[in-house]
Design a protein around this motif. Structure first.
Motif, PDB file in Angstrom:
ATOM      1  N   ILE A 142      -0.429  -2.210  -4.936  1.00 43.47           N
ATOM      2  CA  ILE A 142      -0.901  -3.521  -4.440  1.00 43.47           C
ATOM      3  C   ILE A 142      -0.178  -3.864  -3.132  1.00 43.47           C
ATOM      4  CG2 ILE A 142      -1.121  -5.992  -4.989  1.00 43.47           C
ATOM      5  CD1 ILE A 142      -2.815  -4.067  -6.754  1.00 43.47           C
ATOM      6  N   ALA A 143       1.127  -3.572  -3.103  1.00 46.06           N
ATOM      7  CA  ALA A 143       1.891  -3.834  -1.871  1.00 46.06           C
ATOM      8  C   ALA A 143       1.376  -2.960  -0.726  1.00 46.06           C
ATOM      9  CB  ALA A 143       3.371  -3.570  -2.120  1.00 46.06           C
ATOM     10  N   ASP A 144       1.049  -1.698  -1.040  1.00 47.21           N
ATOM     11  CA  ASP A 144       0.508  -0.807  -0.002  1.00 47.21           C
ATOM     12  C   ASP A 144      -0.840  -1.318   0.498  1.00 47.21           C
ATOM     13  OD1 ASP A 144       2.726   0.755  -0.295  1.00 47.21           O
ATOM     14  OD2 ASP A 144       1.711   2.429  -1.307  1.00 47.21           O
ATOM     15  N   CYS A 145      -1.602  -1.903  -0.413  1.00 45.27           N
ATOM     16  CA  CYS A 145      -2.900  -2.471  -0.037  1.00 45.27           C
ATOM     17  C   CYS A 145      -2.695  -3.646   0.924  1.00 45.27           C
ATOM     18  CB  CYS A 145      -3.634  -2.914  -1.298  1.00 45.27           C
ATOM     19  SG  CYS A 145      -5.188  -3.718  -0.986  1.00 45.27           S
ATOM     20  N   VAL A 146      -1.719  -4.515   0.613  1.00 43.70           N
ATOM     21  CA  VAL A 146      -1.434  -5.648   1.507  1.00 43.70           C
ATOM     22  C   VAL A 146      -0.945  -5.123   2.864  1.00 43.70           C
ATOM     23  CG1 VAL A 146       0.032  -7.687   1.853  1.00 43.70           C
ATOM     24  CG2 VAL A 146      -0.986  -7.263  -0.384  1.00 43.70           C
ATOM     25  N   GLU A 147      -0.156  -4.068   2.829  1.00 48.66           N
ATOM     26  CA  GLU A 147       0.311  -3.462   4.086  1.00 48.66           C
ATOM     27  C   GLU A 147      -0.885  -2.982   4.921  1.00 48.66           C
ATOM     28  OE1 GLU A 147       3.531  -0.673   3.621  1.00 48.66           O
ATOM     29  OE2 GLU A 147       2.982   0.355   5.476  1.00 48.66           O
ATOM     30  N   ALA A 148      -1.872  -2.404   4.246  1.00 47.41           N
ATOM     31  CA  ALA A 148      -3.079  -1.945   4.955  1.00 47.41           C
ATOM     32  C   ALA A 148      -3.842  -3.138   5.533  1.00 47.41           C
ATOM     33  CB  ALA A 148      -3.966  -1.155   4.004  1.00 47.41           C
ATOM     34  N   ILE A 149      -3.856  -4.245   4.793  1.00 49.94           N
ATOM     35  CA  ILE A 149      -4.508  -5.468   5.311  1.00 49.94           C
ATOM     36  C   ILE A 149      -3.813  -5.897   6.605  1.00 49.94           C
ATOM     37  CG2 ILE A 149      -4.824  -7.944   4.855  1.00 49.94           C
ATOM     38  CD1 ILE A 149      -5.161  -7.146   1.842  1.00 49.94           C
ATOM     39  N   TYR A 150      -2.483  -5.864   6.599  1.00 49.38           N
ATOM     40  CA  TYR A 150      -1.734  -6.206   7.823  1.00 49.38           C
ATOM     41  C   TYR A 150      -2.157  -5.291   8.978  1.00 49.38           C
ATOM     42  CZ  TYR A 150       1.718  -9.763   6.373  1.00 49.38           C
ATOM     43  OH  TYR A 150       2.322 -10.935   5.992  1.00 49.38           O
ATOM     44  N   GLY A 151      -2.359  -4.004   8.665  1.00 53.85           N
ATOM     45  CA  GLY A 151      -2.774  -3.062   9.715  1.00 53.85           C
ATOM     46  C   GLY A 151      -4.158  -3.378  10.235  1.00 53.85           C
ATOM     47  N   CYS A 152      -5.052  -3.773   9.314  1.00 54.19           N
ATOM     48  CA  CYS A 152      -6.439  -4.056   9.715  1.00 54.19           C
ATOM     49  C   CYS A 152      -6.562  -5.328  10.535  1.00 54.19           C
ATOM     50  CB  CYS A 152      -7.316  -4.211   8.479  1.00 54.19           C
ATOM     51  SG  CYS A 152      -7.892  -2.658   7.819  1.00 54.19           S
TER      52      CYS A 152
END
Lengths: 285, 271
Positions: free
Chosen positions: A70-80
């Motif tokens: 879930i944290a990695d997913c939020v990190e990807a959101i930050y990237g997007c």
């Protein structure tokens, strides 16, 4: 002077006196020689080196220690949502800060501040979350998507607008495709909020050729992970930071005055023509 | 539910939104020199030459001109100047001032003190974040009879005047400084409906141990001066900025020990 003191005031004063020079925290703190704690975890023994930065970020923003995916997913959101393009308003603040030769912290923080915006950035994602969470409750209570949209349009004074759909500048949103792939890789399934978000998109696409935007997608995705709208707002506070820093540095390393220079007549003055200052009279106008 | 098949998405394409080629301003005119289109040789604020304004008008008058587009009357200038003095600092105990002071004693770059202080002053509790709502409240009620409005307001709150924008309690009591500032401003010639109606409402609230909040006073003045509601908050930040900076300036050259640091035994974690 109005000094309407009441017995209740004495109670309040007593409570305030009890808090003087004292910190009462529901989060944690640093105790020299003992450790530093966040939401019951020892930062240095249980979090740093054991959990990812985004797990710690989400913990501090919501009080929840989430799984790594879930944290990695939020990190990807930050990237997007953090691009190095100075035409985006928050990034332009970073670029202008570079033009003005501020510090990188000024540029980055001020760019983040700009995303407290009704038009783009972080604030609308919280609105999207509020919408999709309430919408799901209504659908689960028997409302149809058509009724939901009718109600939403009526609440918008008839404007055919649903928060989380439509995007300024462009139609469609390529970031959703990327996030879908990321979620698949991370083993994050679509939940009821995201499924509803897609169902709403289907209707809006058919009727208005308007698709979901990344804010609507992120809000539904994180709602499925049991984050409230406020928690989503909190954990995305610095969402655009890296893109702003990039735009700042791009301009910082170019000659002064070279970022979108404006001639005097590049401002379209439509105000009062030059006029004489009226004589000032004392005691009358 | 997991979908194995990738979803279909709309292709991304530009909306070709009709962005303007040049930004419009009605405030500031810059006339360039004959040989360099980037250098301004004459500048005008709403049509008045800046150098003439410098020679003949006060800061408060030009501030009013900037936001309203016309010079204030002598009475409006008096009201604005008195208000700017009254609001010049939230005082050293306000969270915004303490944030500015904390930055200063922490040796933060002094250039960041004002952004930090004014940003914290933008909060919704006793800060600029409330001003727009209070101004809208005055616009809604200032022409109505204060007795009937008061009854209406307290009926909403089970016969107790909670949450009336711009009014209330400070630390369990009324704020006599805010009341005194309001009383003075309401006595000036340019005081309008909002200040005078607000004074009447404050009198109604007194038996409940409530009165003016300073944010309410600011909002009343801005309403009477014709400031748009959405600009009230930022203007409040601007007017309080000198005090934020001055209080912080006292600490810039002092050691970090010049402000209290709560000891561990006074630091309680509740879980």
């Amino acid at each position: 002077m109005n000094l309407n003191k009441t017995p209740l005031d004495d109670e309040i004063i007593e409570k305030l006196n009890d808090r003087r020079n004292k910190i009462v925290s529901r989060t944690g703190g640093w105790f020299a020689g003992k450790g530093v704690y966040s939401h019951g975890y020892s930062m240095l023994d249980e979090l740093v080196g054991h959990k990812s930065y985004f797990q710690i970020l989400i913990l501090n923003a919501t009080g929840k220690l989430v799984e790594r995916n879930i944290a990695d997913c939020v990190e990807a959101i930050y990237g997007c949502l953090s691009w190095p393009d100075p035409r985006i308003w928050c990034n332009q603040i970073g670029a202008l800060a570079g033009a003005a030769r501020t510090s990188p912290i000024t540029a980055t923080v001020m760019g983040c501040l700009a995303t407290d915006s009704k038009a783009y950035g972080v604030l609308p994602i919280a609105d999207c979350a509020r919408f999709i969470q309430q919408a799901l409750k209504k659908i689960q209570s028997g409302m149809s998507i058509e009724q939901l949209l009718e109600e939403t349009f009526a609440a918008n004074n008839g404007k055919k607008f649903v928060v989380g759909y439509k995007r300024p500048i462009a139609k469609g949103d390529e970031r959703i495709v990327t996030m879908e792939k990321v979620c698949k890789t991370l083993g994050i399934s679509e939940g009821p909020h995201l499924e509803l978000a897609y169902d709403i998109e289907k209707v809006l696409m058919e009727e208005f050729d308007e698709s979901m935007n990344i804010g609507g997608y992120v809000a539904a995705l994180l709602s499925d992970q049991d984050f409230s709208a406020d928690e989503i707002y909190q954990l995305l506070s610095t969402l655009v930071a890296s893109g702003v820093t990039a735009c700042y540095l791009d301009v910082l390393h170019q000659p002064t005055d070279s970022f979108l220079p404006l001639r005097c007549d590049d401002m379209d003055y439509q105000g009062k023509p030059p006029r004489s200052l009226p004589k000032k009279t004392i005691g009358a106008d | 539910m997991e979908n194995d098949k990738p979803r279909k998405h709309r292709a991304v394409e530009s909306r070709h939104a009709p962005f303007v080629q040049r930004t419009v301003t009605e405030i500031w005119l810059e006339k360039s020199t004959s040989d360099n289109p980037y250098i301004a040789s004459q500048v005008y604020c709403h049509g008045y030459d800046l150098l003439e304004l410098m020679k003949q008008r006060s800061f408060a008058e030009v501030l009013f001109l900037l936001f309203i587009g016309e010079l204030p009357t002598a009475q409006q200038t008096q009201l604005l100047e008195a208000t700017m003095v009254g609001l010049i600092t939230p005082g050293p105990r306000h969270p915004a001032t303490r944030a500015a002071m904390s930055a200063a004693v922490g040796k933060t770059n002094p250039l960041h003190i004002l952004p930090i202080g004014t940003a914290v002053l933008g909060g919704n509790y006793l800060g600029a974040g409330t001003i727009e709502e209070v101004m809208n409240f005055f616009h809604q009620y200032q022409s109505s009879d204060v007795d009937s409005t008061f009854k209406e307001l307290i009926q909403r709150e089970k016969n107790h005047p909670n949450q009336i924008p711009g009014f209330g309690k400070r630390y369990g009591g009324t704020d006599p400084i805010a009341a005194d500032i309001a009383a003075h401003l309401a006595s000036l010639d340019a005081a309008g409906k909002a200040l005078i109606w607000g004074e009447q409402l404050a009198n109604k609230l007194a038996p409940f141990g409530q009165g003016w909040l300073i944010t309410g006073v600011a909002a009343a003045v801005f309403t009477d001066l014709g400031i748009p509601s959405h600009l009230g908050g930022p203007l409040y930040q601007l007017m309080s900025a000198p005090g934020l900076l001055a209080q912080a300036a006292e600490l810039i050259k002092k050691p970090i020990t010049a402000m209290p640091f709560v000891t561990d035994d006074q630091y309680h974690v509740e879980r």
